[in-house]
Design an enzyme around this catalytic site. Structure first.
Site, short mmCIF file in Angstrom:
data_model
loop_
_atom_site.label_atom_id
_atom_site.label_comp_id
_atom_site.label_asym_id
_atom_site.label_seq_id
_atom_site.Cartn_x
_atom_site.Cartn_y
_atom_site.Cartn_z
N GLU A 1 96.14 50.08 -4.97
CA GLU A 1 96.39 49.72 -3.58
C GLU A 1 95.32 48.81 -2.99
OE1 GLU A 1 94.41 53.85 -3.45
OE2 GLU A 1 95.83 52.75 -4.72
N HIS B 1 96.20 48.23 -15.67
CA HIS B 1 97.52 48.72 -15.30
C HIS B 1 98.27 47.54 -14.73
CE1 HIS B 1 100.83 51.02 -13.82
NE2 HIS B 1 100.40 51.15 -12.57
N GLU C 1 104.89 59.23 -14.09
CA GLU C 1 104.10 59.91 -13.06
C GLU C 1 105.00 60.63 -12.05
OE1 GLU C 1 100.37 56.70 -12.95
OE2 GLU C 1 101.93 56.65 -11.42
#
Length: 334
Positions: A85, A109, A196
């Site tokens: 983020e 990622h 997740e």
């Protein structure tokens, strides 16, 4: 068809000779990448914020942290190990204008690359090197002479020369000792988020919490509910980890195995699978990414509210007390 997998013999560490690797962030992945690469003979610099615990950890480990802007200017390979983020704003305000033609962005990622949050300048490409394990494991396995398997992917405009650089990087952190599997930014990002949300965090957490509530509401002691629905989960997951579902079923009682086959499908039903597909669609079309990025743009009020409520659940309160009874657990309390 089996995935393309690379090992030590297919990676040339000398390709990193003469290059400066700038690690942005000295957290879980950052500290492991930095130390492993340094131990592999690479020139590594760190970007961290003064006054933070991560800054102090970097200094303790022998690095001299720089600002993000300065590290980017000095780096040939710029590695993002920051929270998803935060990356887009940091890239836009501190990184992009300090990049030079020929720089390579390494993502650990694929979130921000896949969802178009990085507007890369001409002559700069991105690759993915994603260890399939937490940073502390990446470091400890490397020190022991092993390595955590990694994923590699090429961004737009990247080709075989960047793949070779990526494999050299993976070798530097120990990944080629375990094996490096070729994928795409889309596949890594979408499967990671799906895992997740549906299994590893969202699915398991909600299953444990709801099962705990069912037992307590039926009049059973919360301590008994905790042991059966939370504590013993580790025993089962360890069996999964060692040998898959079949090994778990071999290891438990016949009673448990029969209950697995006959009752499990009543919990994860066709409706559950339908909802899983809906969640996957939200990941694929970018709905989840937009939601999460917007949440952070306004200070993450919903996220903070959900976190605060979750920490007060009876399951957590009982767990804190029971874990104190088990000296062998390295209990972590928030």
């Amino acid at each position: 068809m089996a995935a393309t997998t690379y090992y030590d013999k297919e990676a040339d560490l000398s390709l990193l000779k003469g290059k400066t690797i700038a690690i942005l962030g000295y957290g879980s992945q950052g500290h492991a990448h930095a130390q492993n690469l340094r131990d592999s003979g690479c020139n590594v610099i760190i970007a961290e914020l003064p006054g933070t615990d991560n800054y102090e950890a970097a200094v303790k480990d022998g690095f001299k942290p720089l600002s993000t802007e300065e590290a980017t200017k000095q780096g040939d390979i710029i590695v993002f190990t920051l929270p998803d983020e935060l990356q887009a704003d940091i890239f836009r305000t501190q990184v992009r204008d300090n990049l030079a033609k020929g720089n390579i962005i390494v993502a650990t990622h694929g979130f921000n690359i896949h969802y178009g949050q990085f507007n890369l300048p001409q002559g700069v490409v991105a690759i993915l090197i994603a260890p399939k394990g937490p940073g502390h494991l990446v470091r400890s396995e490397f020190v022991k002479g092993g390595g955590v398997p990694c994923l590699i992917a090429l961004g737009e405009g990247a080709g075989d020369s960047e793949r070779k650089i990526g494999l050299a990087y993976a070798k530097g952190i120990g990944g080629t000792r375990g094996g490096v599997i070729e994928t795409s930014f889309a596949e890594e990002t979408e499967t990671d988020l799906f895992g997740e949300q549906v299994v590893l965090c969202g699915g398991v957490s909600e299953l444990v919490k709801t099962a705990f509530e069912v037992l307590v509401e039926a009049g059973y002691q919360p301590e008994m509910a905790y042991f059966e629905c939370m504590h013993e989960l580790k025993l089962i997951v360890d069996l999964f980890y060692q040998g898959g579902l079949n090994y778990m079923r071999y290891s438990v009682s016949n009673t448990a195995e029969y209950g697995d086959y006959t009752r499990g499908p009543r919990i994860v039903t066709a409706e559950t699978k339908k909802e899983m597909k809906k969640i996957l669609e939200e990941i694929q079309n970018g709905q989840f990414a937009r939601e999460w990025l917007l949440e952070n743009k306004v200070g993450a009020p919903a996220f903070k509210r959900l976190r605060a409520r979750a920490r007060k659940h009876q399951l957590e309160e009982i767990g804190r007390r029971l874990r104190k009874m088990m000296s062998w657990i390295d209990a972590k309390e928030l």
